[in-house]
Scaffold this motif. Structure first.
Motif, PDB file in Angstrom:
ATOM      1  N   GLY A  56      46.859  37.798  48.598  1.00  0.00           N
ATOM      2  CA  GLY A  56      46.769  37.082  47.415  1.00  0.00           C
ATOM      3  C   GLY A  56      47.179  37.601  46.097  1.00  0.00           C
ATOM      4  O   GLY A  56      47.189  38.434  45.363  1.00  0.00           O
ATOM      5  N   SER A  58      45.977  35.987  41.885  1.00  0.00           N
ATOM      6  CA  SER A  58      45.470  34.981  41.026  1.00  0.00           C
ATOM      7  C   SER A  58      46.039  34.670  39.515  1.00  0.00           C
ATOM      8  O   SER A  58      45.874  36.400  38.739  1.00  0.00           O
ATOM      9  CB  SER A  58      43.997  34.543  41.405  1.00  0.00           C
ATOM     10  OG  SER A  58      43.587  33.556  40.741  1.00  0.00           O
ATOM     11  N   ASP A 107      39.406  38.022  48.448  1.00  0.00           N
ATOM     12  CA  ASP A 107      39.314  37.188  46.324  1.00  0.00           C
ATOM     13  C   ASP A 107      39.172  37.343  44.813  1.00  0.00           C
ATOM     14  O   ASP A 107      38.700  38.885  44.991  1.00  0.00           O
ATOM     15  CB  ASP A 107      38.404  35.748  46.907  1.00  0.00           C
ATOM     16  CG  ASP A 107      39.305  34.338  46.523  1.00  0.00           C
ATOM     17  OD1 ASP A 107      40.038  34.309  45.341  1.00  0.00           O
ATOM     18  OD2 ASP A 107      38.525  32.998  45.993  1.00  0.00           O
ATOM     19  N   ASN A 109      38.066  36.005  41.251  1.00  0.00           N
ATOM     20  CA  ASN A 109      37.488  34.525  40.462  1.00  0.00           C
ATOM     21  C   ASN A 109      37.542  34.912  38.335  1.00  0.00           C
ATOM     22  O   ASN A 109      36.589  36.413  39.052  1.00  0.00           O
ATOM     23  CB  ASN A 109      36.599  34.269  41.176  1.00  0.00           C
ATOM     24  CG  ASN A 109      36.581  33.625  42.855  1.00  0.00           C
ATOM     25  OD1 ASN A 109      37.491  32.313  42.307  1.00  0.00           O
ATOM     26  ND2 ASN A 109      35.558  33.827  43.384  1.00  0.00           N
ATOM     27  N   THR A 159      47.832  30.406  42.288  1.00  0.00           N
ATOM     28  CA  THR A 159      47.301  30.717  43.336  1.00  0.00           C
ATOM     29  C   THR A 159      48.195  30.948  44.393  1.00  0.00           C
ATOM     30  O   THR A 159      48.627  30.332  44.994  1.00  0.00           O
ATOM     31  CB  THR A 159      46.173  30.053  43.293  1.00  0.00           C
ATOM     32  OG1 THR A 159      46.421  28.544  43.684  1.00  0.00           O
ATOM     33  CG2 THR A 159      45.338  29.740  42.219  1.00  0.00           C
ATOM     34  N   ASP A 161      47.072  32.502  48.226  1.00  0.00           N
ATOM     35  CA  ASP A 161      45.933  33.377  49.639  1.00  0.00           C
ATOM     36  C   ASP A 161      46.644  33.148  50.718  1.00  0.00           C
ATOM     37  O   ASP A 161      46.725  32.172  51.603  1.00  0.00           O
ATOM     38  CB  ASP A 161      44.678  33.137  49.706  1.00  0.00           C
ATOM     39  CG  ASP A 161      43.385  33.629  50.558  1.00  0.00           C
ATOM     40  OD1 ASP A 161      43.545  34.045  51.160  1.00  0.00           O
ATOM     41  OD2 ASP A 161      42.562  33.726  50.369  1.00  0.00           O
ATOM     42  N   ARG A 164      44.479  31.304  53.320  1.00  0.00           N
ATOM     43  CA  ARG A 164      43.986  29.751  53.152  1.00  0.00           C
ATOM     44  C   ARG A 164      44.839  28.661  52.837  1.00  0.00           C
ATOM     45  O   ARG A 164      44.951  27.844  53.407  1.00  0.00           O
ATOM     46  CB  ARG A 164      43.279  29.903  51.582  1.00  0.00           C
ATOM     47  CG  ARG A 164      42.137  30.324  51.463  1.00  0.00           C
ATOM     48  CD  ARG A 164      40.791  30.148  51.205  1.00  0.00           C
ATOM     49  NE  ARG A 164      39.970  31.200  51.013  1.00  0.00           N
ATOM     50  CZ  ARG A 164      39.660  31.648  49.213  1.00  0.00           C
ATOM     51  NH1 ARG A 164      39.448  31.614  48.596  1.00  0.00           N
ATOM     52  NH2 ARG A 164      38.959  32.741  49.624  1.00  0.00           N
TER      53      ARG A 164
END
Length: 167
Positions: A56, A58, A107, A109, A159, A161, A164
């Motif tokens: 992933g 971000s 993840d 954030n 983003t 992932d 997901r």
């Protein structure tokens, strides 16, 4: 005289913010193969080549920092890591930090109103996105509290992932 200087300062400040937002809003990021990302901006196209199988990535709301995570393609027998993160400065196009974690990274954030991001691992970690320094989440920080994190309209390319979306 003071009014003129104040007015000039405000105009320059507005122009700087506008240029930063314009730069950030024109960034498009896409996965390129199993371990690289393609970054398109007003400066052209740049390929960030990594040694990790991307799980992933971000980008923060201001569009100047990118964090990628995944599993190492090359196992270091003397110091095996389960997951790696790469902190990348999009504006300067430089890698700030690459760091291994002994457990999976699930993840990332970005935390609002300070230059840090939460790395969802076991235990959780905080990374300073300016220096790359990491530390275990401080007592009192609740990663399940959504109000701790940035919220903004992001380009959908900001983003990724593997588990997901964007497969």
């Amino acid at each position: 005289m003071k009014k003129t200087i104040s007015t000039l300062f405000l105009i320059l400040l507005f122009l700087c913010i506008s240029l930063m937002n314009s730069y950030a809003s024109n960034i498009i990021i896409e996965k390129s193969g199993e371990n690289n990302v393609k970054i398109e901006s007003v400066n052209g196209v740049f390929y960030l080549k990594t040694d990790i199988q991307l799980t992933g990535y971000s980008v923060n709301c201001s569009g100047d920092k990118l964090i990628l995570w995944g599993h190492s393609k090359i196992l270091n027998e003397s110091n095996p890591q389960d997951s790696l993160i790469i902190l990348f400065d999009l504006a300067k196009q430089i890698k700030i930090k690459e760091q291994g974690f002994s457990k999976g990274v699930f993840d990332v954030n970005f935390i609002k109103k300070n230059n840090t991001a939460y790395i969802d691992s076991d235990p959780g970690f905080i990374i300073n996105v300016i220096t790359g320094n990491t530390f275990i989440i401080p007592q009192g920080f609740d990663p399940s509290e959504d109000d701790n994190f940035e919220h903004c309209e992001k380009d959908k390319s900001w983003t990724y992932d593997k588990y997901r979306n964007n497969q």
